[in-house]
Design a protein around this motif. Structure first.
Motif, PDB file in Angstrom:
ATOM      1  N   ASN A 127       0.817  -1.213   0.000  1.00  0.00           N
ATOM      2  CA  ASN A 127       0.000   0.000   0.000  1.00  0.00           C
ATOM      3  C   ASN A 127       0.852   1.266   0.000  1.00  0.00           C
ATOM      4  N   HIS A 128       2.036   1.195   0.626  1.00  0.00           N
ATOM      5  CA  HIS A 128       2.937   2.349   0.704  1.00  0.00           C
ATOM      6  C   HIS A 128       4.378   1.851   0.644  1.00  0.00           C
ATOM      7  N   ASP A 129       5.237   2.697   0.142  1.00  0.00           N
ATOM      8  CA  ASP A 129       6.666   2.374   0.136  1.00  0.00           C
ATOM      9  C   ASP A 129       7.326   3.128   1.288  1.00  0.00           C
ATOM     10  N   HIS A 130       7.547   2.420   2.373  1.00  0.00           N
ATOM     11  CA  HIS A 130       8.187   3.007   3.551  1.00  0.00           C
ATOM     12  C   HIS A 130       9.638   2.548   3.670  1.00  0.00           C
ATOM     13  N   SER A 131      10.223   2.133   2.567  1.00  0.00           N
ATOM     14  CA  SER A 131      11.548   1.517   2.621  1.00  0.00           C
ATOM     15  C   SER A 131      12.611   2.426   3.227  1.00  0.00           C
ATOM     16  N   ARG A 132      12.615   3.700   2.897  1.00  0.00           N
ATOM     17  CA  ARG A 132      13.638   4.605   3.451  1.00  0.00           C
ATOM     18  C   ARG A 132      13.490   4.744   4.971  1.00  0.00           C
ATOM     19  N   PHE A 133      12.265   4.925   5.428  1.00  0.00           N
ATOM     20  CA  PHE A 133      12.027   5.036   6.865  1.00  0.00           C
ATOM     21  C   PHE A 133      12.382   3.723   7.569  1.00  0.00           C
ATOM     22  N   LEU A 134      11.941   2.609   7.007  1.00  0.00           N
ATOM     23  CA  LEU A 134      12.219   1.304   7.615  1.00  0.00           C
ATOM     24  C   LEU A 134      13.717   1.038   7.676  1.00  0.00           C
ATOM     25  N   TRP A 135      14.433   1.431   6.630  1.00  0.00           N
ATOM     26  CA  TRP A 135      15.885   1.255   6.622  1.00  0.00           C
ATOM     27  C   TRP A 135      16.535   2.075   7.738  1.00  0.00           C
ATOM     28  N   THR A 136      16.040   3.290   7.929  1.00  0.00           N
ATOM     29  CA  THR A 136      16.569   4.145   8.992  1.00  0.00           C
ATOM     30  C   THR A 136      16.336   3.506  10.358  1.00  0.00           C
ATOM     31  N   VAL A 137      15.150   2.981  10.568  1.00  0.00           N
ATOM     32  CA  VAL A 137      14.834   2.309  11.829  1.00  0.00           C
ATOM     33  C   VAL A 137      15.716   1.077  11.998  1.00  0.00           C
ATOM     34  N   TYR A 138      15.859   0.319  10.941  1.00  0.00           N
ATOM     35  CA  TYR A 138      16.659  -0.917  10.975  1.00  0.00           C
ATOM     36  C   TYR A 138      18.109  -0.623  11.355  1.00  0.00           C
ATOM     37  N   VAL A 139      18.705   0.373  10.723  1.00  0.00           N
ATOM     38  CA  VAL A 139      20.090   0.742  11.022  1.00  0.00           C
ATOM     39  C   VAL A 139      20.195   1.279  12.453  1.00  0.00           C
ATOM     40  N   PHE A 140      19.238   2.114  12.853  1.00  0.00           N
ATOM     41  CA  PHE A 140      19.245   2.645  14.216  1.00  0.00           C
ATOM     42  C   PHE A 140      19.142   1.516  15.239  1.00  0.00           C
ATOM     43  N   LYS A 141      18.259   0.569  14.995  1.00  0.00           N
ATOM     44  CA  LYS A 141      18.084  -0.549  15.938  1.00  0.00           C
ATOM     45  C   LYS A 141      19.360  -1.385  16.032  1.00  0.00           C
ATOM     46  N   HIS A 142      20.009  -1.617  14.913  1.00  0.00           N
ATOM     47  CA  HIS A 142      21.289  -2.341  14.953  1.00  0.00           C
ATOM     48  C   HIS A 142      22.316  -1.578  15.774  1.00  0.00           C
ATOM     49  N   TRP A 143      22.367  -0.270  15.585  1.00  0.00           N
ATOM     50  CA  TRP A 143      23.279   0.564  16.359  1.00  0.00           C
ATOM     51  C   TRP A 143      22.937   0.472  17.845  1.00  0.00           C
ATOM     52  N   ALA A 144      21.649   0.554  18.182  1.00  0.00           N
ATOM     53  CA  ALA A 144      21.220   0.505  19.580  1.00  0.00           C
ATOM     54  C   ALA A 144      21.602  -0.817  20.232  1.00  0.00           C
ATOM     55  N   VAL A 145      21.422  -1.919  19.517  1.00  0.00           N
ATOM     56  CA  VAL A 145      21.810  -3.231  20.058  1.00  0.00           C
ATOM     57  C   VAL A 145      23.309  -3.255  20.337  1.00  0.00           C
ATOM     58  N   ARG A 146      24.091  -2.760  19.400  1.00  0.00           N
ATOM     59  CA  ARG A 146      25.537  -2.740  19.574  1.00  0.00           C
ATOM     60  C   ARG A 146      25.936  -1.870  20.789  1.00  0.00           C
ATOM     61  N   MET A 147      25.300  -0.727  20.920  1.00  0.00           N
ATOM     62  CA  MET A 147      25.608   0.154  22.048  1.00  0.00           C
ATOM     63  C   MET A 147      25.175  -0.465  23.376  1.00  0.00           C
ATOM     64  N   GLN A 148      24.071  -1.207  23.373  1.00  0.00           N
ATOM     65  CA  GLN A 148      23.630  -1.903  24.587  1.00  0.00           C
ATOM     66  C   GLN A 148      24.629  -3.005  24.954  1.00  0.00           C
ATOM     67  N   GLU A 149      25.086  -3.736  23.951  1.00  0.00           N
ATOM     68  CA  GLU A 149      26.066  -4.803  24.201  1.00  0.00           C
ATOM     69  C   GLU A 149      27.367  -4.255  24.768  1.00  0.00           C
ATOM     70  N   GLN A 150      27.731  -3.047  24.368  1.00  0.00           N
ATOM     71  CA  GLN A 150      28.959  -2.422  24.849  1.00  0.00           C
ATOM     72  C   GLN A 150      28.742  -1.653  26.149  1.00  0.00           C
ATOM     73  N   GLY A 151      27.516  -1.641  26.641  1.00  0.00           N
ATOM     74  CA  GLY A 151      27.226  -0.957  27.894  1.00  0.00           C
ATOM     75  C   GLY A 151      27.100   0.541  27.791  1.00  0.00           C
ATOM     76  N   VAL A 152      27.022   1.058  26.571  1.00  0.00           N
ATOM     77  CA  VAL A 152      26.904   2.491  26.368  1.00  0.00           C
ATOM     78  C   VAL A 152      25.449   2.920  26.616  1.00  0.00           C
ATOM     79  N   LEU A 153      24.496   2.094  26.208  1.00  0.00           N
ATOM     80  CA  LEU A 153      23.069   2.352  26.417  1.00  0.00           C
ATOM     81  C   LEU A 153      22.487   1.288  27.341  1.00  0.00           C
ATOM     82  N   GLU A 154      21.488   1.677  28.092  1.00  0.00           N
ATOM     83  CA  GLU A 154      20.814   0.701  28.971  1.00  0.00           C
ATOM     84  C   GLU A 154      19.589   0.162  28.310  1.00  0.00           C
TER      85      GLU A 154
END
Length: 154
Positions: A127-154
Motif C-alpha cells: 500500500n505504501h513504500d516506507h523503505s527509506r524510513f524502515l531502513w533508517t529504523v533498521y540501522v538505528f536498531k542495529h546501532w542501539a543493540v551494539r551500544m547496549q552490548e557495549q554498555g553504552v546504552l541501557e
C-alpha cells in the motif's frame, strides 16, 4: 574540481560506489565491468581541464561526445539516476523476520514500536513504500543493540 575528483577517486569509488555495484551485481548473478577505471582512461580524464568535463548542468561531456555517434539521443539527454539497492524488496522477503525481531527486541523508549510495525505492514501489503524510513529504523536498531552490548546504552 581537482580536489573533489581526488576525494572521489580515493574514497567514494572504492569505499562506496564500487562496493555497492559489486555487492548488488553478485546478489543478482550479474557480471559487471568498470571499463572507465582503466588507469590510462582515469589519468586522461583527470588531466582534462574542468571546462571540458562539465559546464553548468552538462555532465559527462567528454564521454557523451565520444559516443554521440553510437548512442541514441534518449540516452545522451536523459537525466542522471542512481543505482539503488532493493531495500524495499529486502524488507518484504529476506529481512522481514529480522526487521520485526529487531524492532521488538530493543526498546529505548524513543520509538513507537506499534507505529513502526504498522508502517511495516503497510509496506508489506504494497500500500505504501516506507523503505527509506524502515531502513533508517533498521540501522538505528542495529546501532542501539551494539551500544547496549557495549554498555553504552541501557
Amino acid at each position: 574540481m581537482a580536489r573533489i575528483q581526488a576525494v572521489d577517486t580515493r574514497l567514494s569509488l572504492p569505499d562506496q560506489m564500487l562496493t555497492k555495484v559489486d555487492q548488488a551485481s553478485m546478489y543478482n548473478s550479474l557480471e559487471v565491468r568498470v571499463p572507465f577505471l582503466d588507469t590510462d582512461v582515469v589519468e586522461y580524464a583527470l588531466s582534462l581541464p574542468t571546462d571540458h568535463k562539465l559546464t553548468g548542468r552538462d555532465r559527462k561531456r567528454v564521454l557523451k561526445r565520444a559516443f554521440d555517434d553510437v548512442l541514441p539521443e534518449s540516452i545522451l539527454q536523459r537525466n542522471k539516476h542512481g543505482f539503488d539497492m532493493p531495500i524495499g524488496e529486502w524488507f518484504k522477503h529476506e529481512l522481514a523476520d529480522e526487521f520485526v525481531s529487531m524492532v521488538r527486541a530493543t526498546d529505548l523508549g524513543i520509538l513507537d514500536t506499534a507505529a513502526i510495525l504498522e508502517l511495516f505492514d503497510e509496506h508489506l501489503d504494497g500500500n505504501h513504500d516506507h523503505s527509506r524510513f524502515l531502513w533508517t529504523v533498521y540501522v538505528f536498531k542495529h546501532w542501539a543493540v551494539r551500544m547496549q552490548e557495549q554498555g553504552v546504552l541501557e
